[in-house]
Write a protein that holds these residues in place. Structure first.
Motif, PDB file in Angstrom:
ATOM      1  N   GLU A 125       0.471 -13.610  47.463  1.00  0.00           N
ATOM      2  CA  GLU A 125       1.869 -12.948  47.068  1.00  0.00           C
ATOM      3  C   GLU A 125       1.557 -11.404  46.554  1.00  0.00           C
ATOM      4  O   GLU A 125       2.773 -10.677  46.605  1.00  0.00           O
ATOM      5  CB  GLU A 125       2.885 -13.606  46.343  1.00  0.00           C
ATOM      6  CG  GLU A 125       3.315 -15.004  47.046  1.00  0.00           C
ATOM      7  CD  GLU A 125       2.384 -16.198  46.243  1.00  0.00           C
ATOM      8  OE1 GLU A 125       1.107 -15.752  45.928  1.00  0.00           O
ATOM      9  OE2 GLU A 125       2.665 -17.165  46.342  1.00  0.00           O
ATOM     10  N   ALA A 126       0.459 -11.037  45.844  1.00  0.00           N
ATOM     11  CA  ALA A 126       0.438  -9.678  45.448  1.00  0.00           C
ATOM     12  C   ALA A 126       0.052  -8.864  46.521  1.00  0.00           C
ATOM     13  O   ALA A 126       0.220  -7.657  46.358  1.00  0.00           O
ATOM     14  CB  ALA A 126      -1.009 -10.035  44.422  1.00  0.00           C
ATOM     15  N   ASP A 127      -0.360  -9.356  47.706  1.00  0.00           N
ATOM     16  CA  ASP A 127      -0.559  -8.215  48.731  1.00  0.00           C
ATOM     17  C   ASP A 127       0.139  -8.392  49.892  1.00  0.00           C
ATOM     18  O   ASP A 127       0.052  -7.565  50.948  1.00  0.00           O
ATOM     19  CB  ASP A 127      -2.189  -8.526  48.908  1.00  0.00           C
ATOM     20  CG  ASP A 127      -3.266  -8.328  47.884  1.00  0.00           C
ATOM     21  OD1 ASP A 127      -3.252  -7.419  47.212  1.00  0.00           O
ATOM     22  OD2 ASP A 127      -3.976  -9.198  47.510  1.00  0.00           O
ATOM     23  N   LEU A 128       0.794  -9.538  50.194  1.00  0.00           N
ATOM     24  CA  LEU A 128       1.455  -9.858  51.315  1.00  0.00           C
ATOM     25  C   LEU A 128       2.957 -10.241  50.961  1.00  0.00           C
ATOM     26  O   LEU A 128       3.415 -11.058  49.917  1.00  0.00           O
ATOM     27  CB  LEU A 128       0.770 -11.035  52.168  1.00  0.00           C
ATOM     28  CG  LEU A 128      -0.502 -10.664  52.758  1.00  0.00           C
ATOM     29  CD1 LEU A 128      -1.187 -12.037  53.324  1.00  0.00           C
ATOM     30  CD2 LEU A 128      -0.615  -9.406  53.811  1.00  0.00           C
ATOM     31  N   ALA A 129       3.925  -9.979  51.861  1.00  0.00           N
ATOM     32  CA  ALA A 129       5.132 -10.234  51.769  1.00  0.00           C
ATOM     33  C   ALA A 129       5.525 -11.679  52.331  1.00  0.00           C
ATOM     34  O   ALA A 129       5.994 -12.543  52.060  1.00  0.00           O
ATOM     35  CB  ALA A 129       6.066  -9.253  52.452  1.00  0.00           C
ATOM     36  N   THR A 130       4.662 -11.934  53.527  1.00  0.00           N
ATOM     37  CA  THR A 130       4.733 -13.381  54.140  1.00  0.00           C
ATOM     38  C   THR A 130       3.233 -13.605  54.525  1.00  0.00           C
ATOM     39  O   THR A 130       2.562 -12.774  54.899  1.00  0.00           O
ATOM     40  CB  THR A 130       5.401 -13.163  55.398  1.00  0.00           C
ATOM     41  OG1 THR A 130       5.167 -12.330  56.416  1.00  0.00           O
ATOM     42  CG2 THR A 130       7.147 -12.981  55.070  1.00  0.00           C
TER      43      THR A 130
END
Length: 301
Positions: free
Chosen positions: A225-230
């Protein structure tokens, strides 16, 4: 042929037929109560499963009885007996040597639809208690211990199950009548840890299968979640499987020190497709140990 000859011939035929019926009845009579008792005790002394089978109780678990008896470590010897006949049943009083000791016992023989069979009280019994597991191996045959284990009278090795995983056994003489109490205090063998490791290796490989989500109950945490929205997909590479240790009470396990690399692909907050790789050398899987039947099972979580 005159009438006298015809009548005489008919009489002879009737006599022959009747004689045949009497012969058949004599040859097919069921054995007596004494015959059944002798067959049973002689078969027990000889270790002869086939000889015993025809006189076993009708509702007995014959396959289990015969399998355990075939693997008995000793049989009774020098049996003597007496029979007191009754209406439809007979009481047998007997003596025999079990495991070096002369034992007195009694049992019943019953007339069951024309055949004399020994009653259930002619069987031996084992009441097994163990600190681990729900079964015991009697003569190598795994049996549940939630009730008395019925056996043909003999001397048996009673071992904790699963055998090879739990280590404790007792040599027990089981004459007819009152069940014999058997207490087992099994410890874990070296094979237990090796088997647990095999199970964790398989479980870890399943956890590391490519998927579209982080698998639950696998001890894997990925901060995607730190790098991607989904998250669209995740692929794993196991560098070291967690090593298993079983607790001394054999109730729980901890598999620690694993190393795994995870590559995740998804959509960033900016709307772009991207991939990120994460790595940990602290992968661990924990849970409980259960011994069921002839199996050791690891329950994760």
């Amino acid at each position: 042929m005159n009438r006298r000859a015809i009548v005489l011939t008919a009489i002879i035929a009737v006599v022959v037929i009747a004689g045949g019926a009497l012969t058949w009845w004599a040859l097919s009579r069921p054995p007596s109560a004494r015959d059944a008792a002798e067959t049973y005790l002689t078969g027990l002394a000889d270790g002869d499963v086939a000889a015993i089978a025809p006189v076993l109780p009708a509702d007995a678990d014959r396959d289990a009885l015969e399998s355990m008896f075939a693997e008995a470590t000793g049989y009774l010897s020098d049996p003597t007996f007496d029979v007191v006949d009754g209406e439809g049943s007979a009481a047998v009083t007997a003596e025999a040597i079990f495991d070096g000791e002369r034992v007195m016992f009694g049992f019943t023989v019953e007339d069951s639809t024309g055949s004399w069979l020994v009653a259930e009280d002619a069987l031996g019994g084992l009441d097994v208690q163990t600190r681990r597991g729900d079964s015991a191996a009697v003569g190598g045959v795994v049996q549940p211990i939630d009730a008395t284990i019925r056996v043909l009278p003999a001397v048996y090795t009673v071992a904790a199950a699963p055998t090879g995983i739990l280590d404790d056994a007792a040599i027990v003489a089981a004459p007819p009548g009152t069940p014999v109490a058997v207490a087992l205090e099994p410890s874990l063998t070296d094979a237990a840890t090796a088997l647990a490791q095999e199970q964790i290796d398989l479980y870890a490989a399943e956890c590391a299968s490519a998927t579209d989500a982080v698998p639950p109950s696998c001890g894997i945490r990925i901060p995607w979640e730190a790098d991607l929205a989904t998250l669209d997909s995740v692929a794993f590479r196991i560098e070291a499987t967690p090593a298993v240790e079983l607790t001394a009470d054999a109730e729980t396990f901890a598999a620690t020190g694993g190393a795994v690399v995870a590559t995740v692909t998804g959509t960033t907050r900016g709307g772009d497709t991207a991939s990120f790789t994460y790595q940990t050398d602290q992968w661990s899987i924990r849970g409980h140990v259960r011994f069921t039947g002839d199996e050791m099972r690891l329950l994760v979580g």
